[in-house]
Design an enzyme around this catalytic site. Structure first.
Site, PDB file in Angstrom:
ATOM      1  N   HIS A   1      -7.070  -5.642  -1.891  1.00  0.00           N
ATOM      2  CA  HIS A   1      -5.681  -4.882  -1.197  1.00  0.00           C
ATOM      3  C   HIS A   1      -4.939  -5.823  -0.451  1.00  0.00           C
ATOM      4  CE1 HIS A   1      -3.523  -1.093  -1.152  1.00  0.00           C
ATOM      5  NE2 HIS A   1      -3.871  -1.066   0.009  1.00  0.00           N
TER       6      HIS A   1
ATOM      7  N   ASP B   1      -8.432  -4.947  -6.078  1.00  0.00           N
ATOM      8  CA  ASP B   1      -7.955  -3.884  -5.392  1.00  0.00           C
ATOM      9  C   ASP B   1      -8.522  -2.596  -5.912  1.00  0.00           C
ATOM     10  OD1 ASP B   1      -6.749  -1.998  -3.830  1.00  0.00           O
ATOM     11  OD2 ASP B   1      -4.551  -2.683  -4.358  1.00  0.00           O
TER      12      ASP B   1
ATOM     13  N   SER C   1       0.703  -1.093   0.074  1.00  0.00           N
ATOM     14  CA  SER C   1       0.083   0.018   0.058  1.00  0.00           C
ATOM     15  C   SER C   1       0.670   1.300  -0.050  1.00  0.00           C
ATOM     16  CB  SER C   1      -0.941  -0.069   1.145  1.00  0.00           C
ATOM     17  OG  SER C   1      -1.837   0.886   1.085  1.00  0.00           O
TER      18      SER C   1
END
Length: 724
Positions: free
Chosen positions: A678, A646, A563
């Site tokens: 994600h 995602d 991330s």
């Protein structure tokens, strides 16, 4: 308690640590919080475990003796999804059967005895996949409950199994969100429902009194719990059974642009429409407080409601402040310990209603604090738990707390604690129970502080098995996401520092500018500064490790992150720090600055970069890993991971990065999971993820050659597409 045998769950720790392999970590039993019975003698908890031999997950429920720490299995029935103690009765349980013989896709409520679990009876059949049950027993003996399920706008519970498949797959939207986290939005939403199990006469069992009532749908555009992470902590049922409180994002505001949320109060029977106690038209709303509100919890006498709220209406990492609302009051809702420079995330009232126990991140831990319910804003709470991360806590009759938590070295730790005595007694810990975790312990972990860009910065150091400080181990430099997040003394089955370490690394996991739990200023300083102060902190961390930790081999180090951590790895690749690593791993990170507009939560980007994409475009491009001057520096071998579902950071980001690496001739590989978001949560996918990540870094760090037992890319179990 029946004839079942109690088994000791506290054993002597193994004298020699065993390597934490990906298979062991993923297949280790995963246990829930322990919920004590009213007398505090036993607690109930669930366990699930994935088998790579059978390729399936099994689950069961157990009882924990809260005096001896011994446990026994209560039921192996995997269809039991929830178990609750009923009222003040130590022997009676309510459980949720995740299957429904009458309504496919529905659930059943069963009442049974602890001593004869299989001899219970069905009390109710519910028409949808309800979960998150909370109950109270009234003076008349009836059971009032709340739970949540998907709902239509008309208030009817949604049951996916009863819906006819549409002839067209088209989706049409006139407003955002279009998609959120990993799902495209539909016309259904989460809603809290209420119901009553009526106690029969003449020893007749409980039965459902009428239909369940949707408490959320009368408020247009309201939703509770709020996805993707909302759950039972988003609502509460008062101890007298009269009131229900629930959280919903502000119905009048665009959900993709604001974090604003309100706490609603509604009678349990739904006889009146829910009203927001802290909404824009509410007389008690604190001035200027417009951010996310959550965690409503009623006091023991049902006269007060504690909750948490942020100030900023577009900031998910603003500081949460504790508030206590008096039911029916029109006075401004007072804050409690309002100046405390921490951000609490959970609340419990003490049985006498005088004190609030709150959980909060604090210096790389998740700790418990005691705060008087009438404390002034200048009150400074003190923690009474120390290491690890608290997951859940319940009061026992002696007013101590039964705490369930984790740590870097264990995925389940159960103990008692109190504000007066601190941690009192450890009852069970997974590292002393499970063969997969045997030998792990607190000695596997230490911490350091170093001078960062503008303040002292914290980092965890995690050691490999049989660590010898006279030897050298390659550096595994792990960068957390968020960016407003932290590496904490907690267990993770996705990014587990000990799993990296036991390949033969010393893991260093820093908490640079932007991290949470070290004061709000450190968190806030990352705004419009993604590649500035945090990058400098990481450079200084590397330099500190290189100079002060002689057992760390920085010449053969690697860096990895997900991330925001993935963004930072991409940023490092195009800057000087990238040349100090032998390999990089970027998981679901941003790469192209202009692609940020494709995200789901627009308020996040607009707050992070001080404006919209068109009004503050220079801010979005200020730290752009895809800028030509950075791409020209790319040279470190990099594994790129990005998943199709995602929707926070679209898969095109990973593909763009991989295209550039390939075009630049940088050794690189692209790993994609079409069914993951994600995160990577499917156990079989997680195993492949670990094989690829660890195999990649082991190849370039030299671990593959020096440690014959280390994961290798040769272990790859899926086909690799290569047209060269």
């Amino acid at each position: 308690m029946g004839a079942l045998t109690w088994l000791s769950v506290v054993a002597a720790a193994a004298s020699t640590a065993l390597a934490m392999t990906p298979e062991k970590m993923i297949s280790a039993p995963r246990r829930s919080e322990v919920i004590p019975n009213p007398s505090g003698e036993i607690g109930v908890f669930s366990t699930s475990q994935y088998s790579f031999e059978k390729h399936k997950r099994s689950s069961w429920w157990s009882l924990l003796d809260l005096k001896t720490g011994q446990s026994k299995i209560l039921t192996n029935d995997s269809s039991v999804s929830e178990i609750l103690w009923l009222g003040t009765d130590d022997s009676t349980l309510l459980y949720v059967n995740g299957t429904n013989a009458d309504v496919p896709g529905g659930v059943e409520l069963w009442v049974t005895q602890v001593s004869s679990f299989t001899n219970g009876y069905k009390a109710a059949s519910l028409p949808a996949a309800f979960s998150g049950f909370k109950t109270v027993t009234t003076k008349s003996g009836d059971i009032r409950f709340v739970a949540y399920a998907q709902s239509y706008a008309n208030g009817t519970a949604y049951n996916e199994e009863l819906v006819e498949k549409p002839l067209s797959s088209a989706r049409i939207y006139d407003s955002i969100y279009v998609r959120h986290w990993d799902s495209y939005l539909t016309t259904t939403f989460n809603a809290v429902f209420s119901g009553t199990l009526k106690k029969g006469n003449n020893k007749k069992g409980y039965t459902l009194d009428g239909a369940v009532k949707n408490l959320v749908s009368p408020v247009r555009n309201a939703e509770s719990p709020y996805p993707p992470f909302g759950g039972a902590s988003d609502y509460d049922l008062s101890p007298n059974g009269k009131w229900v409180a629930f959280k919903s994002k502000a119905p009048e505001l665009p959900k993709a642009n604001f974090t604003t949320a309100y706490i609603y109060l509604v009678p349990h029977d739904g006889s009146e429409k829910a009203f927001a106690i802290n909404g824009p038209d509410s007389p008690g709303t604190p001035k200027g407080i417009k951010g996310d509100a959550n965690s409503p919890v009623f006091s023991p006498n049902s006269e007060k409601l504690a909750y948490l709220q942020m100030k900023d209406e577009t900031y998910e990492a603003d500081r949460r402040v504790l508030y206590v609302y008096s039911i029916g009051s029109k006075k401004t809702i007072p804050s409690v310990a309002g100046n405390w420079d921490r951000s609490p995330d959970s609340i419990k009232w003490t049985p006498d209603g005088k004190t609030l126990i709150v959980g909060s991140e604090d210096k790389g831990r998740s700790r418990l604090f005691a705060i008087p319910a009438t404390a002034r804003d200048d009150f400074k709470p003190k923690n009474f738990t120390d290491g690890g991360a608290v997951s859940a806590y319940y009061f026992l009759p002696d007013r101590s707390l039964l705490v369930t938590g984790t740590a870097i070295w264990t995925n389940w730790n159960v103990y008692t604690a109190s504000p007066a005595k601190g941690v009192i007694k450890t009852l069970a810990s997974a590292n002393e129970i499970d063969p997969e975790l045997k030998g792990l312990g607190p000695s596997d972990v230490s911490e350091i502080y170093f001078k960062g860009n503008w303040t002292d910065i914290h980092a965890w150091v995690v050691y490999p098995e049989n660590f010898d400080k006279s030897k050298k181990y390659p550096l595994a430099f792990l960068i957390h996401g968020g960016p407003q997040g932290s590496w904490a003394d907690s267990w993770s089955s996705r990014w587990n520092p000990k799993t990296f370490a036991d390949q033969g690394y010393v893991v260093v996991a820093p908490n640079p500018t932007g991290s949470t739990g070290f004061g709000q200023k450190l968190t806030d300083e990352i705004q419009n500064n993604w590649g500035g102060a945090p990058y400098d902190d990481l450079v200084k961390c590397w330099e500190y490790v290189n100079k002060n930790l002689p057992f760390v081999d920085t010449e053969h180090g690697i860096a990895a992150g997900a991330s925001y951590g993935g963004f930072m790895v991409n940023w490092i690749q195009g800057n000087d720090l990238g040349r100090r690593f032998k390999a990089l791993v970027s998981h679901d990170g941003t790469f192209v600055a202009d692609a940020k507009i494709s995200t789901d939560e627009l308020w996040f980007m607009q707050r992070e970069f001080n404006g919209t994409f068109w009004d503050a475009r220079d801010n979005y491009r200020r730290f752009d890993p895809s800028a030509p001057e950075h791409i020209r520096q790319f040279g470190t071998p990099q594994l790129v991971i990005h998943n199709d579902k995602d929707y926070r950071l679209a898969v095109a980001e990973g593909l763009s990065l991989f295209n550039v690496l390939q075009e630049r001739g940088v050794p690189s590989r692209f790993l994609n999971f079409p069914d993951e978001n994600h995160w990577v949560v499917n156990p079989e996918n997680s195993l492949v993820w670990h094989q690829q990540v660890l195999g990649w870094i082991n190849k370039y760090s030299g671990i593959e050659k020096s440690n014959p037992g280390a994961v290798s890319l040769d272990d790859t179990i899926v086909p690799v597409v290569n047209y060269n």
